[in-house]
Design a protein around this motif. Sequence first.
Motif, PDB file in Angstrom:
ATOM      1  N   PHE A  43      59.743  40.577  -7.300  1.00 39.67           N
ATOM      2  CA  PHE A  43      60.886  40.028  -7.308  1.00 39.67           C
ATOM      3  C   PHE A  43      61.559  39.289  -6.250  1.00 39.67           C
ATOM      4  O   PHE A  43      62.073  38.489  -6.072  1.00 39.67           O
ATOM      5  N   ASP A  44      61.416  40.347  -5.250  1.00 41.42           N
ATOM      6  CA  ASP A  44      61.875  39.664  -3.736  1.00 41.42           C
ATOM      7  C   ASP A  44      60.961  38.399  -3.545  1.00 41.42           C
ATOM      8  O   ASP A  44      61.782  37.353  -3.000  1.00 41.42           O
ATOM      9  N   GLU A  45      59.950  38.345  -3.533  1.00 40.81           N
ATOM     10  CA  GLU A  45      58.935  37.363  -3.280  1.00 40.81           C
ATOM     11  C   GLU A  45      59.522  36.153  -3.937  1.00 40.81           C
ATOM     12  O   GLU A  45      59.508  34.789  -3.333  1.00 40.81           O
ATOM     13  N   ARG A  65      62.377  30.954  -4.760  1.00 40.33           N
ATOM     14  CA  ARG A  65      63.373  30.268  -5.351  1.00 40.33           C
ATOM     15  C   ARG A  65      64.482  29.757  -4.578  1.00 40.33           C
ATOM     16  O   ARG A  65      65.040  28.517  -4.615  1.00 40.33           O
ATOM     17  N   ASN A  66      65.188  30.422  -3.683  1.00 37.40           N
ATOM     18  CA  ASN A  66      66.252  30.217  -2.648  1.00 37.40           C
ATOM     19  C   ASN A  66      66.124  29.093  -2.071  1.00 37.40           C
ATOM     20  O   ASN A  66      66.524  28.339  -1.398  1.00 37.40           O
ATOM     21  N   THR A  67      64.691  29.297  -1.198  1.00 40.72           N
ATOM     22  CA  THR A  67      64.320  28.204  -0.256  1.00 40.72           C
ATOM     23  C   THR A  67      64.102  27.033  -0.998  1.00 40.72           C
ATOM     24  O   THR A  67      64.644  25.957  -0.408  1.00 40.72           O
ATOM     25  N   TRP A  68      63.656  26.987  -2.083  1.00 41.65           N
ATOM     26  CA  TRP A  68      63.477  25.618  -2.991  1.00 41.65           C
ATOM     27  C   TRP A  68      64.853  24.713  -3.004  1.00 41.65           C
ATOM     28  O   TRP A  68      65.143  23.676  -3.031  1.00 41.65           O
ATOM     29  N   ALA A  69      65.790  25.817  -3.329  1.00 39.85           N
ATOM     30  CA  ALA A  69      67.021  25.392  -3.998  1.00 39.85           C
ATOM     31  C   ALA A  69      67.792  25.035  -2.794  1.00 39.85           C
ATOM     32  O   ALA A  69      68.501  24.102  -2.704  1.00 39.85           O
ATOM     33  N   GLU A  70      67.823  25.529  -1.690  1.00 42.62           N
ATOM     34  CA  GLU A  70      68.134  25.163  -0.449  1.00 42.62           C
ATOM     35  C   GLU A  70      67.871  23.729   0.187  1.00 42.62           C
ATOM     36  O   GLU A  70      68.556  23.043   0.779  1.00 42.62           O
ATOM     37  N   GLN A  71      66.637  23.570  -0.234  1.00 46.23           N
ATOM     38  CA  GLN A  71      65.773  22.511   0.325  1.00 46.23           C
ATOM     39  C   GLN A  71      66.103  21.191  -0.827  1.00 46.23           C
ATOM     40  O   GLN A  71      65.707  19.983  -0.445  1.00 46.23           O
ATOM     41  N   PHE A  72      66.451  21.535  -1.960  1.00 44.11           N
ATOM     42  CA  PHE A  72      66.401  20.435  -2.924  1.00 44.11           C
ATOM     43  C   PHE A  72      67.662  19.624  -2.560  1.00 44.11           C
ATOM     44  O   PHE A  72      68.786  19.792  -2.409  1.00 44.11           O
ATOM     45  N   SER A  73      66.896  18.339  -2.399  1.00 42.33           N
ATOM     46  CA  SER A  73      68.119  17.281  -1.955  1.00 42.33           C
ATOM     47  C   SER A  73      68.923  16.329  -3.169  1.00 42.33           C
ATOM     48  O   SER A  73      69.779  15.603  -2.651  1.00 42.33           O
TER      49      SER A  73
END
Length: 300
Positions: free
Chosen positions: A275-277, A282-290
Motif C-alpha cells: 500500500f505504501d509503495e 500515485r502521489n508522485t504521479w499526481a504531483e507531476q501531472f501538468s
Amino acid sequence: MAVIEKLVVCGVGLIGGSFALALRQAGVARRIVGIGRSEASLARAVALGVIDEATNDWSRALDGADFVLLAPPVGQMDAVMAAMAPHLAAGTIVTDAGSTKRDIIEAVYRHLGAHLASVVPAHPIAGAEKSGVESAFASLYAGRKVVVTPLPENEPAAVLRVREVWEVCGAQIHEMPPQEHDRVFAAVSHLPHLLAFGLVHDLAGRANADQLFNFAAGGFRDFTRIAGSHPEMWRDICLANRQALLAELDQYLAELAYLRALLLSGDSERLEQLFDEARTARNTWAEQFSGPPDPTFPSE
C-alpha cells in the motif's frame, strides 16, 4: 498557422465538436462541415453553432476540404474510411481521434493507401463521461496531451500541419510509435475502464445491490467514475486493443492473486508495504501531472 478553408468533422460529438469549437474560437477554420450517422445530432450541432452545415454525403463533404478529423467510435473507422476513400482529394490532410492505433492504421492502409502521405493518425488524451455534441466545449484540449503516431509514408509537412492544428486547440503534442501507444494506453486507460465497468456490473447483479449502492460513498465514486463513460465507445476500444488489454489484464490478475495471498496469510507487514509503495507512486504521479483541473472528469 495557415487558415483551414474547409474543415470536415466526422462524428460531431464531444471530441469532434470540441475540436470544431476550439478551431472556430481560434479563428483558423473558415467553414466547418459535419458528417455522421445521426441527422438529428448533426442538426443539433448546426443549431448550437458547432458546425456550419451538415451532410451524410462524403462527396459533398470532401469537395474542397483541406483538413478532415475522423472522430467516430473506433469500431466505425473501417467503414468510414471505405466510404470516404473514393471522394478524398490528393493533399487533403486527414487525422483521427481514435483511442487505439493498430486497428485504425490497418484501416488506413486498407482503404486510403493512395493518400498515405497526408493521413496522420493521432489520439487526444481528453474526454468526459458525458458524450454528444451538447457536451462539447472549446477548451476541452487546453493543456491536454495529444499523441501523434506518424506513418513512415507521411510527408513531414502533413505531420507538422496536424501538430499545429492540435496546438491551436491548446494541446501538448507528443509522438509515439503506434504499437507503443496501444501498449501504454492498454495499461493506463483501457484496463482502468474495464475494471470500473466490471466492478459496477458485479455489484449491480447481486441480490443486495440496492443495499450496496445505498452505502457506497467517496471511494466507490472515485474508483468507478469512469464506468459512466459511453458503452459503445469503450466496447470498440477494448475489442480493438484486446491483445494488449489481455496482457495487462493478466498482469493485473497476478497482482490480485498476490494481494489475495497476503490477505489469506494475514501478512500485515507486506500488505502495508505494498500500500505504501502504491501510495508513493500515485502521489508522485499526481504531483507531476501538468494537466489543468477539469470539472468534467476527463475519460481517455
